[in-house]
Enzyme design. Structure first.
Site, short mmCIF file in Angstrom:
data_model
loop_
_atom_site.label_atom_id
_atom_site.label_comp_id
_atom_site.label_asym_id
_atom_site.label_seq_id
_atom_site.Cartn_x
_atom_site.Cartn_y
_atom_site.Cartn_z
N ARG A 263 0.86 -1.19 0.00
CA ARG A 263 0.00 0.00 0.00
C ARG A 263 0.89 1.24 0.00
O ARG A 263 0.62 2.23 -0.65
CB ARG A 263 -0.95 0.01 1.20
CG ARG A 263 -1.65 1.37 1.37
CD ARG A 263 -2.93 1.35 2.20
NE ARG A 263 -2.92 0.42 3.30
CZ ARG A 263 -2.26 0.60 4.46
NH1 ARG A 263 -1.55 1.70 4.66
NH2 ARG A 263 -2.32 -0.30 5.40
N TYR B 3 -16.06 17.76 -15.38
CA TYR B 3 -16.31 16.32 -15.52
C TYR B 3 -17.38 15.92 -14.49
O TYR B 3 -17.28 16.31 -13.31
CB TYR B 3 -15.01 15.55 -15.27
CG TYR B 3 -15.18 14.06 -15.25
CD1 TYR B 3 -15.47 13.36 -16.43
CD2 TYR B 3 -15.07 13.34 -14.07
CE1 TYR B 3 -15.65 11.99 -16.41
CE2 TYR B 3 -15.24 11.96 -14.05
CZ TYR B 3 -15.53 11.29 -15.23
OH TYR B 3 -15.71 9.94 -15.20
N ASP C 291 -6.77 19.33 -13.89
CA ASP C 291 -7.12 18.01 -14.41
C ASP C 291 -6.68 18.00 -15.87
O ASP C 291 -7.28 18.63 -16.72
CB ASP C 291 -8.63 17.79 -14.27
CG ASP C 291 -9.09 16.42 -14.78
OD1 ASP C 291 -8.35 15.81 -15.57
OD2 ASP C 291 -10.18 15.98 -14.37
N LYS D 136 -7.59 7.18 -19.46
CA LYS D 136 -7.86 7.76 -20.78
C LYS D 136 -6.59 7.73 -21.64
O LYS D 136 -6.11 6.67 -21.97
CB LYS D 136 -8.43 9.17 -20.60
CG LYS D 136 -9.48 9.29 -19.48
CD LYS D 136 -10.75 8.51 -19.73
CE LYS D 136 -11.67 8.36 -18.51
NZ LYS D 136 -12.05 9.59 -17.86
C1 LIG Z 1 -12.51 9.98 -16.57
C2 LIG Z 1 -12.21 11.29 -15.98
C3 LIG Z 1 -12.03 11.45 -14.59
C4 LIG Z 1 -12.20 10.31 -13.61
O1 LIG Z 1 -11.26 9.30 -13.81
P1 LIG Z 1 -11.54 7.73 -13.50
O2 LIG Z 1 -10.26 7.08 -13.88
O3 LIG Z 1 -12.70 7.33 -14.36
O4 LIG Z 1 -11.87 7.62 -12.05
C5 LIG Z 1 -11.70 12.71 -14.12
N1 LIG Z 1 -11.57 13.77 -14.95
C6 LIG Z 1 -11.76 13.65 -16.29
C7 LIG Z 1 -11.62 14.85 -17.14
C8 LIG Z 1 -12.09 12.42 -16.84
O5 LIG Z 1 -12.28 12.33 -18.16
#
Ligand SMILES: *Cc1c(COP(=O)(O)O)cnc(C)c1O
Length: 414
Positions: free
Chosen positions: A81, A133, A205, A230
């Site tokens: 962890r 998001y 982000d 992504k």
């Molecule tokens: C998908 C996404 C998230 C969340 O990420 P997860 O891996 O699905 O938890 C946060 N911000 C943006 C812009 C995203 O596209």
């Protein structure tokens, strides 16, 4: 740039002692290979052959614990962890490609966001964008508001809207750029100017752009967040989140939270993202090329009323995008002339090569209907204020042959 003292003041002010027994691994700091160009860093940044047998790719260390020769006598790893060598390799790679010093990986993008908000205390306030998001909006309003943290959602295209909300309680500016799904671009340097002399953290982000298109830490951000699910992973086969910083005190606190809350990623997931990153630059180049062709195809199509893509000179933030991004990416949203829910539904169902699915950033092209999918958790009135109407369709343009993708759109629109 953010000074170390800023974070110290920040932590002091909110009454948090940055005390931690978690040692930051040397791998985080002595990354080396930092003088390489981005396209080499994706492959070599922070990496070295495995110390055991020289494996070029880091082994997937499927272990929970590590043998100690004497109590406390270990080789830097005690419990997975806290640290795991495969995760460390990914964290170092991320720090390298984001031009940071420390990376932290989590079980999902949401877990990474969760860790950032845990830097705050009840009474603190956060300013964020109004076309955020959906999952971020949900964790902010449905979980952290209950813990006494306040959130303001403003149109960040105009920095004055952010400035108007800053007060003594403001502790974090949470930026998403380009935004999802409206493809608005927020000026990161302008955000930095608003907080440079204040004890306010700036987090970005960077999921939509990926570090190939923009590196927020070089523009004054304190924290970069990724849903590595992504573009970083890039193959739609893993859920993983990440944070990258370049301030030692901030790194120490996030390391503490990562271990204390325990929302870490597993070693196999870390391996998959590490492998994805090695082709990030090649994939992104093709995402951008295909994105540009499809944006123009849609803009010229008689049945399409509006296309949102920051590469168009007519896009309201095109100049900012040109300045802070190295390309315009493969994310495109558009509204049909007939902007009814029925027509949008019919169009996405008609697509053959584009898969109707949530998520984005993979090698395969995806289509989504934000109002009923990714943004369903945002109230309709709130959603439509920022342009997420029922007729909006979002594309994540993959790296297939662009002619095939255009043929598919042609038949679905026809
Ligand atoms: C998908 C996404 C998230 C969340 O990420 P997860 O891996 O699905 O938890 C946060 N911000 C943006 C812009 C995203 O596209």
């Amino acid at each position: 740039m953010v000074s170390r003292s800023k974070m110290m003041n920040f932590l002091g002010k909110v009454g948090v002692v940055a005390q931690t027994s978690i040692h930051l691994l040397p791998n985080h700091i002595e990354m080396g290979k930092d003088n390489l160009q981005f396209n080499s860093k994706t492959i070599h940044g922070g990496q070295h052959p495995d110390k055991g047998y020289g494996a070029v790719m880091p082994p997937v260390y499927l272990t929970s614990t590590y043998a100690q020769s004497t109590p406390g006598g270990h080789m830097g790893y005690e419990y997975s962890r806290t640290h795991n060598p495969t995760r460390t390799a990914l964290e170092a790679a991320l720090a390298s490609i984001e031009d940071g010093t420390h990376g932290f990986c989590f079980g999902s993008g949401m877990a990474a966001i969760d860790a950032v908000i845990k830097l705050l205390s009840p009474g603190d306030e956060v300013i964020s964008t109004n076309d955020l998001y959906g999952g971020s909006y949900r964790i902010f309003t449905k979980i952290f508001e209950d813990f006494g943290i306040g959130f303001h959602f403003v149109d960040m295209q105009d920095p004055a809207n952010v400035a108007a909300k800053i007060n003594a309680k403001t502790k974090l500016i949470w930026v998403e750029t380009p935004t999802n799904p409206m493809m608005n671009v927020v000026d990161i340097e302008a955000m930095h100017k608003l907080v440079a002399d204040k004890d306010i953290l700036l987090a970005v982000d960077n999921t939509f752009a990926s570090p190939y298109l923009q590196q927020p830490l070089t523009m004054g951000a304190d924290i970069v967040m990724h849903s590595a699910t992504k573009y970083l992973g890039g193959h739609s086969d893993v859920i993983l989140g990440a944070l990258v910083v370049r301030d030692a005190a901030l790194a120490e606190r996030l390391s503490f939270i990562q271990n204390a809350s325990g929302a870490v990623c597993g070693p196999l997931d870390a391996f998959l993202v590490l492998r994805g990153i090695k082709t990030l630059h090649v994939r992104m180049q093709r995402h951008c090329e295909n994105g540009e062709k499809i944006a123009h195809f849609l803009a010229d199509h008689p049945k399409v009323a509006k296309v949102y893509w920051p590469g168009f000179p007519t896009h309201p933030n095109h100049e900012v995008a040109k300045r802070q991004m190295n390309g315009f990416g493969g994310m495109i949203s558009f509204v049909l002339g007939d902007d009814s829910l029925e027509k949008a539904t019919q169009t996405v169902e008609q697509l053959q090569l584009f898969t109707l699915a949530e998520s984005l950033g993979g090698v395969e092209s995806l289509a989504g209907h934000p109002a009923s999918m990714t943004h369903a958790s945002i109230p309709k009135a709130e959603r439509e204020k920022s342009g997420v109407v029922d007729g909006l369709i979002r594309l994540s343009v993959g790296i297939e042959d662009s002619d095939d993708l255009i043929e598919d759109l042609k038949q679905a629109l026809g």
